[in-house]
Motif scaffolding. Structure first.
Motif, PDB file in Angstrom:
ATOM      1  N   ARG A 261      -6.059  -4.875   8.324  1.00  0.00           N
ATOM      2  CA  ARG A 261      -6.196  -3.423   8.402  1.00  0.00           C
ATOM      3  C   ARG A 261      -6.712  -2.895   7.069  1.00  0.00           C
ATOM      4  O   ARG A 261      -6.203  -3.254   6.026  1.00  0.00           O
ATOM      5  N   LYS A 262      -7.692  -2.023   7.138  1.00  0.00           N
ATOM      6  CA  LYS A 262      -8.283  -1.451   5.937  1.00  0.00           C
ATOM      7  C   LYS A 262      -7.428  -0.281   5.452  1.00  0.00           C
ATOM      8  O   LYS A 262      -6.927   0.509   6.237  1.00  0.00           O
ATOM      9  N   THR A 263      -7.267  -0.189   4.136  1.00  0.00           N
ATOM     10  CA  THR A 263      -6.534   0.921   3.540  1.00  0.00           C
ATOM     11  C   THR A 263      -7.458   1.724   2.636  1.00  0.00           C
ATOM     12  O   THR A 263      -8.464   1.204   2.153  1.00  0.00           O
ATOM     13  N   VAL A 264      -7.097   2.990   2.442  1.00  0.00           N
ATOM     14  CA  VAL A 264      -7.862   3.859   1.547  1.00  0.00           C
ATOM     15  C   VAL A 264      -6.894   4.602   0.636  1.00  0.00           C
ATOM     16  O   VAL A 264      -5.726   4.787   0.963  1.00  0.00           O
ATOM     17  N   SER A 265      -7.404   5.020  -0.501  1.00  0.00           N
ATOM     18  CA  SER A 265      -6.589   5.805  -1.434  1.00  0.00           C
ATOM     19  C   SER A 265      -6.432   7.236  -0.912  1.00  0.00           C
ATOM     20  O   SER A 265      -7.142   7.661   0.007  1.00  0.00           O
ATOM     21  N   ILE A 266      -5.536   7.969  -1.512  1.00  0.00           N
ATOM     22  CA  ILE A 266      -5.343   9.367  -1.117  1.00  0.00           C
ATOM     23  C   ILE A 266      -6.612  10.164  -1.399  1.00  0.00           C
ATOM     24  O   ILE A 266      -7.016  11.001  -0.586  1.00  0.00           O
ATOM     25  N   ILE A 267      -7.272   9.891  -2.508  1.00  0.00           N
ATOM     26  CA  ILE A 267      -8.514  10.595  -2.838  1.00  0.00           C
ATOM     27  C   ILE A 267      -9.574  10.342  -1.760  1.00  0.00           C
ATOM     28  O   ILE A 267     -10.241  11.269  -1.299  1.00  0.00           O
ATOM     29  N   THR A 268      -9.729   9.091  -1.352  1.00  0.00           N
ATOM     30  CA  THR A 268     -10.692   8.769  -0.301  1.00  0.00           C
ATOM     31  C   THR A 268     -10.292   9.428   1.010  1.00  0.00           C
ATOM     32  O   THR A 268     -11.147   9.923   1.748  1.00  0.00           O
ATOM     33  N   ALA A 269      -8.996   9.466   1.301  1.00  0.00           N
ATOM     34  CA  ALA A 269      -8.515  10.122   2.526  1.00  0.00           C
ATOM     35  C   ALA A 269      -8.882  11.604   2.526  1.00  0.00           C
ATOM     36  O   ALA A 269      -9.266  12.157   3.557  1.00  0.00           O
TER      37      ALA A 269
ATOM     38  N   GLY B  28       1.890  -1.167  -8.273  1.00  0.00           N
ATOM     39  CA  GLY B  28       1.843  -0.153  -9.319  1.00  0.00           C
ATOM     40  C   GLY B  28       2.370   1.204  -8.876  1.00  0.00           C
ATOM     41  O   GLY B  28       2.405   2.140  -9.661  1.00  0.00           O
ATOM     42  N   GLY B  29       2.739   1.319  -7.591  1.00  0.00           N
ATOM     43  CA  GLY B  29       3.318   2.561  -7.087  1.00  0.00           C
ATOM     44  C   GLY B  29       2.343   3.499  -6.400  1.00  0.00           C
ATOM     45  O   GLY B  29       2.732   4.566  -5.916  1.00  0.00           O
ATOM     46  N   SER B  30       1.064   3.126  -6.338  1.00  0.00           N
ATOM     47  CA  SER B  30       0.074   3.961  -5.652  1.00  0.00           C
ATOM     48  C   SER B  30       0.262   3.879  -4.144  1.00  0.00           C
ATOM     49  O   SER B  30       0.775   2.887  -3.626  1.00  0.00           O
ATOM     50  N   VAL B  31      -0.187   4.905  -3.455  1.00  0.00           N
ATOM     51  CA  VAL B  31      -0.123   4.933  -1.996  1.00  0.00           C
ATOM     52  C   VAL B  31      -1.490   4.556  -1.436  1.00  0.00           C
ATOM     53  O   VAL B  31      -2.518   5.067  -1.881  1.00  0.00           O
ATOM     54  N   ARG B  32      -1.506   3.655  -0.482  1.00  0.00           N
ATOM     55  CA  ARG B  32      -2.727   3.285   0.248  1.00  0.00           C
ATOM     56  C   ARG B  32      -2.463   3.576   1.718  1.00  0.00           C
ATOM     57  O   ARG B  32      -1.478   3.120   2.288  1.00  0.00           O
ATOM     58  N   ILE B  33      -3.335   4.357   2.335  1.00  0.00           N
ATOM     59  CA  ILE B  33      -3.166   4.776   3.723  1.00  0.00           C
ATOM     60  C   ILE B  33      -3.991   3.869   4.628  1.00  0.00           C
ATOM     61  O   ILE B  33      -5.154   3.591   4.336  1.00  0.00           O
ATOM     62  N   PHE B  34      -3.383   3.427   5.727  1.00  0.00           N
ATOM     63  CA  PHE B  34      -4.118   2.622   6.692  1.00  0.00           C
ATOM     64  C   PHE B  34      -5.135   3.522   7.378  1.00  0.00           C
ATOM     65  O   PHE B  34      -4.795   4.554   7.955  1.00  0.00           O
TER      66      PHE B  34
END
Length: 72
Positions: free
Chosen positions: A3-11, A38-44
């Motif tokens: 599954r591909k994830t994206v950063s919040i900025i990309t979202a 590192g604590g970042s959120v990656r959204i599916f």
């Protein structure tokens, strides 16, 4: 299937929504996500866009939108 994830900025770029709105979706479990070491959120990506009855949108559409956002 991977599954591909994206950063919040990309979202935000893909949806046209604010960072605050995306963070709200994460906090209210409206999208599936993972936290990196590192604590970042990656959204599916497949949970970022859904039909009104919460069914995932076709993966081919998601790939095109993701590529467009990354090229801008």
């Amino acid at each position: 299937m991977l599954r591909k994830t994206v950063s919040i900025i990309t979202a935000t770029e893909l949806t046209g929504m604010s960072r605050r709105a995306i963070h709200s979706w994460v906090q209210n479990d409206k999208v599936e996500y993972v936290r990196t070491a590192g604590g970042s959120v990656r959204i599916f990506l497949d949970t970022l866009f859904r039909t009104p009855n919460m069914q995932p949108i076709d993966q081919d559409i998601l790939e095109v939108r993701s590529e467009q956002a990354q090229s801008e």
